[in-house]
Motif scaffolding. Structure first.
Motif, mmCIF file in Angstrom:
data_model
loop_
_atom_site.group_PDB
_atom_site.id
_atom_site.type_symbol
_atom_site.label_atom_id
_atom_site.label_comp_id
_atom_site.label_asym_id
_atom_site.label_seq_id
_atom_site.Cartn_x
_atom_site.Cartn_y
_atom_site.Cartn_z
ATOM 1 N N SER A 79 64.202 44.504 15.766
ATOM 2 C CA SER A 79 65.071 45.546 15.246
ATOM 3 C C SER A 79 66.245 45.758 16.193
ATOM 4 C CB SER A 79 64.293 46.857 15.079
ATOM 5 O OG SER A 79 63.899 47.349 16.353
ATOM 6 N N LEU A 80 67.196 46.554 15.747
ATOM 7 C CA LEU A 80 68.350 46.881 16.584
ATOM 8 C C LEU A 80 67.901 47.588 17.860
ATOM 9 C CD1 LEU A 80 71.432 47.194 17.031
ATOM 10 C CD2 LEU A 80 71.305 49.310 15.693
ATOM 11 N N ASP A 464 74.951 43.013 17.422
ATOM 12 C CA ASP A 464 74.347 44.341 17.541
ATOM 13 C C ASP A 464 75.330 45.347 18.140
ATOM 14 O OD1 ASP A 464 71.354 44.029 16.797
ATOM 15 O OD2 ASP A 464 71.762 42.319 18.086
ATOM 16 N N VAL A 465 76.183 44.870 19.052
ATOM 17 C CA VAL A 465 77.237 45.743 19.580
ATOM 18 C C VAL A 465 78.178 46.154 18.450
ATOM 19 C CG1 VAL A 465 79.150 45.912 21.207
ATOM 20 C CG2 VAL A 465 77.071 44.700 21.867
ATOM 21 N N LEU A 466 78.497 45.197 17.565
ATOM 22 C CA LEU A 466 79.351 45.517 16.417
ATOM 23 C C LEU A 466 78.675 46.512 15.475
ATOM 24 C CD1 LEU A 466 80.942 42.069 15.434
ATOM 25 C CD2 LEU A 466 81.999 43.967 16.670
ATOM 26 N N ILE A 467 77.367 46.383 15.297
ATOM 27 C CA ILE A 467 76.642 47.319 14.429
ATOM 28 C C ILE A 467 76.723 48.738 14.989
ATOM 29 C CG2 ILE A 467 74.337 47.979 13.624
ATOM 30 C CD1 ILE A 467 73.688 45.002 13.403
ATOM 31 N N VAL A 468 76.521 48.879 16.310
ATOM 32 C CA VAL A 468 76.617 50.202 16.946
ATOM 33 C C VAL A 468 78.030 50.764 16.792
ATOM 34 C CG1 VAL A 468 76.474 51.447 19.128
ATOM 35 C CG2 VAL A 468 74.767 49.708 18.584
ATOM 36 N N ALA A 469 79.043 49.904 17.010
ATOM 37 C CA ALA A 469 80.433 50.347 16.857
ATOM 38 C C ALA A 469 80.715 50.757 15.419
ATOM 39 C CB ALA A 469 81.385 49.242 17.303
ATOM 40 N N ALA A 470 80.169 50.011 14.448
ATOM 41 C CA ALA A 470 80.374 50.346 13.036
ATOM 42 C C ALA A 470 79.698 51.663 12.677
ATOM 43 C CB ALA A 470 79.844 49.215 12.158
ATOM 44 N N MET A 471 78.493 51.899 13.217
ATOM 45 C CA MET A 471 77.808 53.175 12.976
ATOM 46 C C MET A 471 78.635 54.340 13.507
ATOM 47 S SD MET A 471 73.940 52.026 14.044
ATOM 48 C CE MET A 471 73.305 53.687 14.060
#
Length: 658
Positions: A79-80, A464-471
């Protein structure tokens, strides 16, 4: 008043949660569904990243010369939260089957090169531990105490080797043989299959040798079938008493990896198999946590009695006196002209902060958001939604709750900024949405890049860094703007007195009433109420220990907020009596000073890590401790500021002002 509409914003955040049903997959009670295995059925053994409390740099298991599975290592689904917390779970070459014992079975043979020798010696010197997983259970480590008795340690994995400190050469030795001890349980007589309820590893260092001086190339089938001279007789498991010599780490040496599998029946039910991990087999007595709670409650009782005896008594006397003066004639009032006290600043007490009013609003709003995040995360952990069986679930819970309650931060900061008659509401909202999360994200990004160059598994993948930034950009920031819009559309906070055009001069305070001294000393009592539990929390964070007493944590956290507020109110009253009307920043910094003492305590606690001389270890520890202590300062500061606002409005609404 702000508190009257907070429920509306919290409801909006809960609705936002319902709009993202896929996020509910991050939580299970108690963690995963049980799996039954038939006799002889294969049970995969997975390997996680190696860890060391001395470096704080998790490393990929296959970075060292260990045996690799056929076809190469493959990543397990993660998972993330697992990626963000440095977990890197992969398959292994070990073959384990339900209730099937294995006796000194070879896995592979590795001839150490010069580079591999240096890597292995360095990781053994830094105290790296292996972290293996069977049926989602982490491996406990079986070792020997100073008294020579066998003992199990359930957190932090087992060491990859040891250093011979007694010798002058200080040679490194590798644990190339492991006894894998597994406990199984039959859930019911009529059920099919058995469940794994215990997993421990006893590492050993054995300089293996084949009969007839056979040398294995690590690939031929003869290496798996030829008997080993250093292994016990067939049907007998390896013990430390049978080891003739340990396996030294040297360039050009052949290291033969072997393992035993030992199955034992256990009466422990599957639902209770994590209990011994969390309690560490009662390594820390429960009385210690009760002592922490008792210490905190006594501090609260002492402060509450102090507040009641000083504030309530003095305020009743002050209010009665001020209201009595209000009904006097003009001649009588002239005789009372030398009256002093907090009533004299009624025309200035609600004047906006003279310095950085926007920053004040941003910090208070961010603190309220963090406060709700901490409380809800602790509650979820206490009831079992967040638990060690779901690796990374705590990180996911923190991110999601913080993100969804961005509307609360925007609402609080906008209400305060509107009360201060601020006009740059767009800038205030942008700062609320980006100041603290932006600081966290860029510190995380900096450490992520540094960890990447150190080849650490703690470096999160780019996606995953992009996912956090998108959130952050697509969910959190819009919610902050929605909350700010609601705050600016709500009626302005009303104050019981009218603010004058010209500010009143503030008299020179006595030494004991100096605002800077008061703000500095205010955090001592709240810190004293929480320092015992803080020790266990920091041990869990930095020493790979399990932390499970979240019920105690919730109580201590609430006590921390209460004591911070009570100390702030007491000091604020004396500041108002000394005719100091600049109380906005004073109230925030008084209660927020707790974080400063926690950060100072982190320097004292750092010695327990016995940290390596790597600069990155110091950067990681003090960088993340700064973020944590800053977050605590925002939480306690915002609670103290809002409590002080309620207090000042309350006392000035009870007096009659001309």
């Amino acid at each position: 008043m702000i508190s009257h509409s907070i429920a509306t914003v919290m409801a909006m955040a809960i609705i936002g949660t319902c709009m993202f049903p896929h996020t509910s997959k991050a939580f299970y009670v108690p963690g995963i569904a049980p799996k039954n295995y038939q006799i002889g059925e294969e049970i995969p053994l997975k390997v996680n990243a190696m860890t060391s409390i001395h470096t704080q740099l998790p490393k990929d298991y296959y970075r060292l010369p260990f045996c690799k599975p056929q076809g190469g290592p493959k990543m397990a689904s993660e998972s993330l939260g697992e990626f963000l917390t440095g977990n890197k779970i992969q398959n292994s070459p070990f073959s384990i089957h339900m209730q099937t014992d294995v006796y000194c079975r070879p896995v592979c043979s590795v001839t150490l090169s010069k580079l591999q020798t240096r890597l292995l010696q360095k990781h053994i010197l830094y105290g790296y531990n292996n972290n293996w997983i069977v049926d989602n259970l982490n491996a406990a480590s079986i070792g020997v105490t100073l008294e020579g008795e066998s003992a199990r340690h359930y957190a932090g994995g087992f060491p990859i080797g040891f250093m011979d400190i007694a010798s002058d050469s200080k040679d490194a030795y590798i644990f190339n043989h492991v006894n894998i001890m597994l406990d199984y349980h039959n859930p019911a007589e009529d059920s099919e299959g058995f469940r794994v309820v215990g997993f421990a590893v006893e590492p050993m260092s054995v300089s293996h040798k084949y009969f007839g001086n056979f040398i294995w190339d690590g690939e031929s089938k003869e290496g798996f079938t030829n008997p080993l001279e250093t292994c016990p007789n067939s049907g007998t498991h390896m013990t430390k008493a049978e080891i003739r010599s340990n396996q030294k780490v040297e360039e050009g040496v052949d290291i033969l990896y072997t393992y035993d599998v030992i199955w034992n029946y256990s009466e422990v039910a599957w639902s209770s198999r994590w209990d011994i991990y969390l309690s560490e087999d009662d390594l820390v007595p429960p009385q210690v946590h009760w002592y922490s709670i008792t210490n905190s409650i006594l501090v609260v009782l002492f402060l509450s009695l102090l507040v009641v005896s000083i504030l309530v008594r003095n305020l009743r006397r002050d209010i009665a006196g001020y209201n009595a003066i209000a009904v006097l004639t003009d001649e009588e009032k002239e005789e009372e002209a030398d009256e002093i006290g907090w009533k004299l600043i009624h025309a200035d007490v609600f004047r906006p902060p003279s310095s950085n009013p926007m920053l004040y609003c941003v910090l208070v709003g961010s603190g309220v958001q963090l406060c709700i995040t901490f409380i809800l995360t602790i509650i979820l952990s206490a009831v079992g939604f967040v638990n060690p069986a779901r690796r990374g679930s705590l990180m996911i819970a923190l991110l999601l709750i913080y993100m969804l309650f961005g509307s609360l931060a925007g609402y609080v900061s906008s209400r305060l900024y509107k009360a201060f008659r601020g006009r740059s509401w767009q800038l205030c909202t942008i700062l609320t949405a980006t100041l603290f999360p932006g600081l966290c994200f860029f510190i995380f990004l900096f450490f992520n890049i540094v960890l990447f160059f150190f080849k650490s598994s703690g470096s999160a993948p780019f996606i995953d860094v992009l996912i956090v930034a998108a959130m952050w950009c697509c969910v959190s920031i819009p919610l902050v703007f929605i909350g700010a819009y609601m705050g600016f559309k709500t009626e302005t906070i009303t104050f019981p007195t009218v603010t004058s055009t010209i500010a009143r001069a503030i008299p020179e305070p006595d030494l004991m009433l100096n605002p800077n001294l008061s703000m500095t000393m205010a955090g001592l009592i709240p810190f004293a109420a929480a320092y015992v539990e803080l020790f266990f929390i920091m041990t869990s964070l930095w020493m790979d220990q399990y932390y499970y007493v979240f019920g105690f944590t919730l109580i201590v956290f609430l006590i921390l907020l209460v004591t911070s507020s009570e100390v702030t109110l007491l000091l604020l009253y004396y500041q108002l009596c000394s005719e100091n009307h600049r109380w906005w920043w004073f109230s925030f910094l008084c209660s927020g000073c707790v974080g400063m003492y926690m950060f100072a305590y982190s320097f004292v606690w750092f010695r327990a890590l016995e940290a390596s001389k790597l600069v990155i270890t110091y950067l990681l520890y003090f960088g993340y401790m700064f973020l944590l202590c800053f977050a605590i300062s925002l939480v306690t500061g915002s609670v103290g500021a809002l409590t002080s606002l309620w207090f000042v409005r309350k006392i000035f609404s009870t007096i009659k002002v001309d």
